[in-house]
Design a protein around this motif. Structure first.
Motif, PDB file in Angstrom:
ATOM      1  N   GLN A 103       6.014   5.931 -20.312  1.00  0.00           N
ATOM      2  CA  GLN A 103       7.408   5.480 -20.204  1.00  0.00           C
ATOM      3  C   GLN A 103       8.342   6.639 -19.868  1.00  0.00           C
ATOM      4  OE1 GLN A 103       7.527   3.714 -24.134  1.00  0.00           O
ATOM      5  NE2 GLN A 103       7.545   1.651 -23.272  1.00  0.00           N
ATOM      6  N   VAL A 104       8.045   7.817 -20.410  1.00  0.00           N
ATOM      7  CA  VAL A 104       8.857   9.005 -20.115  1.00  0.00           C
ATOM      8  C   VAL A 104       8.828   9.285 -18.612  1.00  0.00           C
ATOM      9  CG1 VAL A 104       8.966  11.532 -20.361  1.00  0.00           C
ATOM     10  CG2 VAL A 104       8.753  10.082 -22.390  1.00  0.00           C
ATOM     11  N   THR A 105       7.645   9.202 -18.032  1.00  0.00           N
ATOM     12  CA  THR A 105       7.497   9.452 -16.590  1.00  0.00           C
ATOM     13  C   THR A 105       8.309   8.447 -15.778  1.00  0.00           C
ATOM     14  OG1 THR A 105       5.341  10.443 -16.944  1.00  0.00           O
ATOM     15  CG2 THR A 105       5.809   9.695 -14.722  1.00  0.00           C
ATOM     16  N   GLU A 106       8.249   7.181 -16.163  1.00  0.00           N
ATOM     17  CA  GLU A 106       9.019   6.132 -15.463  1.00  0.00           C
ATOM     18  C   GLU A 106      10.522   6.380 -15.609  1.00  0.00           C
ATOM     19  OE1 GLU A 106       5.904   2.476 -16.554  1.00  0.00           O
ATOM     20  OE2 GLU A 106       7.828   2.635 -17.581  1.00  0.00           O
ATOM     21  N   THR A 107      10.937   6.674 -16.831  1.00  0.00           N
ATOM     22  CA  THR A 107      12.361   6.887 -17.101  1.00  0.00           C
ATOM     23  C   THR A 107      12.852   8.149 -16.405  1.00  0.00           C
ATOM     24  OG1 THR A 107      12.367   5.631 -19.154  1.00  0.00           O
ATOM     25  CG2 THR A 107      14.054   7.336 -18.947  1.00  0.00           C
TER      26      THR A 107
END
Length: 166
Positions: free
Chosen positions: A96-100
């Motif tokens: 999720q960090v990568t997406e955000t």
């Protein structure tokens, strides 16, 4: 002291251990030697201003976040029972960090600077309600840049992020 926002970078494995035992997270963030650790970003009192930059809203109007707006308030709670000063920590997984992060990096800081209104922020009660003072927006954008850099680093390292207010 007031309400201080913090975000912390950890490995996905470490996040998993905190999800099993949130006390380990508390031990990590409150140990003396970790105060200045590079995996810990102290956003001081800019955290709600950052939320405002991402959403145009304050905490009082929080709603289910999207990929961009979950950067500080993810609505994923580490442990409902744990209170770190102002409630429990929230988290994003490494994925999720990568997406955000990819959404965060698309933001145009100069456009945001032109759009932001200190008066609007005061009207919306954005903590700490200093936004019409001369240095206030500079303080906010300095912290916002650190926030974006912190996310970029977490994404590059495939790390998860936890956020909390104390």
């Amino acid at each position: 002291m007031g309400m201080i926002g913090n975000i912390v970078r950890v490995s996905q494995n470490e996040l998993n251990t905190f999800l099993e035992n949130s006390e380990l997270f508390e031990n990590k963030i409150y140990s003396e030697e970790n105060y200045d650790a590079e995996w810990n970003l102290d956003l001081d009192k800019s955290w709600e201003g950052i939320q405002y930059l991402l959403t145009g809203k304050g905490m009082a109007e929080l709603e289910e976040p999207n990929i961009l707006t979950r950067a500080f308030f993810s609505f994923q709670i580490l442990d409902e029972e744990q209170d770190l000063g102002y409630g429990p920590a929230q988290y994003l997984t490494s994925e999720q960090v990568t997406e955000t992060n990819s959404e965060l990096q698309k933001l145009d800081i100069d456009k945001l600077k032109n759009k932001v209104s200190g008066t609007d922020m005061i009207e919306k009660g954005i903590y700490p309600e200093i936004w019409t003072e001369s240095e206030a927006l500079e303080f906010l954008f300095d912290n916002f840049k650190d926030f974006l850099d912190f996310y970029k680093k977490a994404s590059e390292n495939n790390e998860a992020i936890l956020s909390f207010i104390n």
